[in-house]
Design an enzyme around this catalytic site. Structure first.
Site, short mmCIF file in Angstrom:
data_model
loop_
_atom_site.label_atom_id
_atom_site.label_comp_id
_atom_site.label_asym_id
_atom_site.label_seq_id
_atom_site.Cartn_x
_atom_site.Cartn_y
_atom_site.Cartn_z
N ASP A 219 1.01 -1.18 0.34
CA ASP A 219 -0.48 0.37 -0.19
C ASP A 219 1.02 1.38 -0.20
OD1 ASP A 219 -2.34 0.49 0.06
OD2 ASP A 219 -1.75 2.05 2.46
N GLU A 274 14.28 -15.45 0.77
CA GLU A 274 13.96 -16.11 2.09
C GLU A 274 12.89 -18.31 1.78
OE1 GLU A 274 14.24 -15.02 5.20
OE2 GLU A 274 15.75 -13.62 4.99
C1 GLC Z 1 -4.25 2.95 -0.76
C2 GLC Z 1 -5.46 2.08 -0.76
C3 GLC Z 1 -6.33 3.12 -0.53
C4 GLC Z 1 -5.95 3.91 1.31
C5 GLC Z 1 -4.78 4.55 1.39
C6 GLC Z 1 -4.49 4.64 2.64
O1 GLC Z 1 -4.58 4.19 -1.60
O2 GLC Z 1 -6.05 1.82 -1.68
O3 GLC Z 1 -7.98 2.00 0.38
O4 GLC Z 1 -7.37 4.77 1.95
O5 GLC Z 1 -3.68 3.64 0.61
O6 GLC Z 1 -4.15 3.78 3.46
#
Ligand code: GLC
Length: 563
Positions: A219, A274
């Site tokens: 993310d 790993e």
């Molecule tokens: C990413 C996710 C989104 C979230 C953001 C903050 O973009 O896809 O849904 O709000 O990260 O974590």
């Protein structure tokens, strides 16, 4: 003159040509109650396998106060009790593997929830403590925040500790500091200059690798490395698209896409290695141009990145043609597979977005009072877009419900909205709830079969009965059955490993590509023909394999083989 864009590849890693299905756990299926859960997903994995998916990607399932639908993680080594238990996660992983699919889980390293034990400790420990060094706490000499950064969800990117709702009567009620959050105030940003943060995430990776997951979707992968001086930067970075500013006139952002992020992914690559060569990382990085994005997937970093330039492209011949060429060029330069994606839990669903007068990434949500998409046009273009992308070499990401042709909910009442972007922009942006509405499984059941008790955390539009899985299973001409045929043929023809030649010049107004055969495939070239606002005649000596509408008609894609 045909232009060679890409050469065929020999199979080496499973993700090179994989179809990867995104499950958004809150909204996939529930075994009781308004929120989806892991046992209900496990029970329906056969459905996902029946589409021809090679892997599933699960959005976060961790314990979370759910201020950002689980992207605010309170504990990286457990499951939110509303979604299940660790045993349920083990069962889900095992069932996915039994069905011959891989499983990718979401990892959120840019920020934690403000309910994570580290942040609670940081609040209690106060200024100048090692606990605060895991985040970005700063004092400001005036009443203004420490710098001018804005949150992706709107408003300033800082919250004053003493102005938190939990401050009155707490040890931090007179605290002089602010903390940084590039997203919601409940999502404090981690300080990746701190070795303790590195050690923690290496351990979290191993925790899940030991449980058998095949990969991680990272993310906000472009956000982890900040300039420790935290200098002002007045510009805006938009979700999914990245910078909308003219790169030449804007100083490099002190928080996005800094070179330091790559050291982190090199470190993680060694952790994954790993466990052998089959574990992967996919970057969610809102970064362009393509050569900057490609740095995330160099051979000693991640394995794939989402192709948001493709998702954000206008539905126009020249725009798509340029994006397809530049995507392949950028990824080929570092030896990584190209990916294709049209929808996810952060954008208006493609079947609606492509029916708006202005295509592209689209608005952040659609309300009943906004321009409404043309549903027929949107659905027709979305199917054409999927058949185009499935005909291209590389890997395809599919968001749950796209295989049903599911549109966005464009008339949600404001009082059911949960997206922090809606609240932080004070309703200026509707936010992302409209693409997160629970799936319709059964046309005649309460909540369309999402949960046995008829509950659903967001209301579903009544017209979704026609999109329900059971209604579509029963019809050979349904979108669902079209997706099954499409992915089966893609796999049979090894299109994901094919080469690509652009022959569009021979088809004015249309896009045309030859997907050329990989070395050991027993097939000839496959012609992928996508039309826009005009019909195109099907060339002689070619026979139709599959078409999203009448072959060659406007707003369609057709796959053809030599007759
Ligand atoms: C990413 C996710 C989104 C979230 C953001 C903050 O973009 O896809 O849904 O709000 O990260 O974590």
């Amino acid at each position: 003159m045909p232009r060679q864009l890409h050469r065929p590849t020999a199979p080496s890693q499973w993700w090179q040509d994989a179809v990867i299905y995104q499950i958004y756990p809150r909204s996939f299926a529930s075994s009781g109650g308004p929120i989806g859960d892991l046992p209900a997903i496990t029970a329906r994995l056969e459905y996902v396998a029946s589409l021809g998916a090679d892997a599933v990607w699960l959005s976060p399932f961790y314990p979370s106060p759910q201020h950002d639908a689980g992207y605010d993680v309170a504990d990286y080594r457990n499951i939110d009790p509303r979604l299940g238990t660790l045993e349920d996660a083990d069962a889900l992983i095992a069932r996915t593997h039994e069905l011959g699919m891989r499983i990718i889980i979401d990892l959120v390293p840019n920020h934690t929830s403000d309910e994570h034990v580290w942040f609670r400790e940081a609040l209690s420990a106060g200024p100048d403590s090692p606990e605060r060094e895991r985040y970005w706490f700063r004092e400001a000499s005036t009443d203004a925040p420490p710098n001018d950064w804005t949150s992706i969800f709107g408003s300033i990117a800082w919250t004053r500790v003493r102005e938190r709702d939990d401050a009155p009567g707490s040890p931090w009620q007179d605290d002089p500091q602010w903390y940084l959050h590039l997203f919601d105030s409940s999502q404090p940003d981690l300080n990746w200059d701190n070795p303790a943060v590195h050690a923690e995430f290496r351990d979290v990776l191993r925790f899940w690798l030991d449980r058998g997951v095949d990969g991680f979707r990272i993310d906000v992968a472009h956000g982890l490395a900040k300039d420790p001086e935290l200098p002002d930067w007045q510009y805006h970075w938009t979700m999914v698209e990245g910078s909308d500013a003219d790169a030449a006139s804007v100083p490099p952002p002190p928080m996005w896409d800094r070179d330091g992020v790559h050291d982190i992914y090199r470190e993680w690559r060694t952790v994954l290695d790993e466990y052998g060569p089959d574990r992967m990382l996919v970057a969610e990085a809102w970064v362009s141009p393509g050569d900057r994005l490609a740095q995330y997937v160099r051979s000693d970093e991640m394995s794939q990145c989402f192709n948001f330039d493709f998702l954000s492209s206008q539905w126009k011949r020249d725009d798509l043609r340029a994006v397809i060429a530049s995507s392949l060029r950028a990824m080929d330069a570092v030896g990584a597979p190209t990916t294709w994606v049209l929808s996810n839990h952060d954008v208006v669903r493609a079947a609606s977005r492509l029916g708006l007068s202005h295509t592209g990434k689209g608005p952040n949500g659609i309300r009943a009072t906004d321009e409404q998409p043309d549903p027929e046009l949107g659905a027709r273009r979305a199917l054409a877009a999927h058949l185009l992308m499935a005909g291209l070499p590389g890997s395809c990401y599919l968001y749950q419900g796209e295989e049903l042709g599911l549109p966005e909910h464009t008339a949600l009442p404001d009082d059911v909205r949960e997206d922090p972007a809606y609240f932080r922009t004070k309703g200026v942006e509707a936010g992302r709830d409209g693409c997160r509405v629970p799936l319709p499984w059964r046309a005649q059941a309460p909540a369309f079969g999402f949960s046995p008790d008829g509950q659903s955390w967001l209301p579903q539009p009544p017209e979704w009965a026609a999109f329900a899985v059971d209604a579509q299973e029963a019809s050979t001409s349904s979108t669902l059955n079209f997706f099954r045929r499409m992915y089966a043929l893609r796999s049979e023809l090894a299109l994901g490993h094919g080469g690509l030649e652009d022959v569009s010049d021979a088809f004015p107004g249309a896009l045309a590509y030859l997907n050329t055969a990989p070395a050991d495939a027993e097939r000839g070239d496959i012609l992928i023909l996508t039309t826009f606002d005009t019909d195109v005649s099907i060339p002689e000596d070619w026979r139709v394999l599959l078409a999203s509408a009448a072959p060659g008609s406007a707003e369609s894609t057709t796959w053809l083989a030599r007759a």
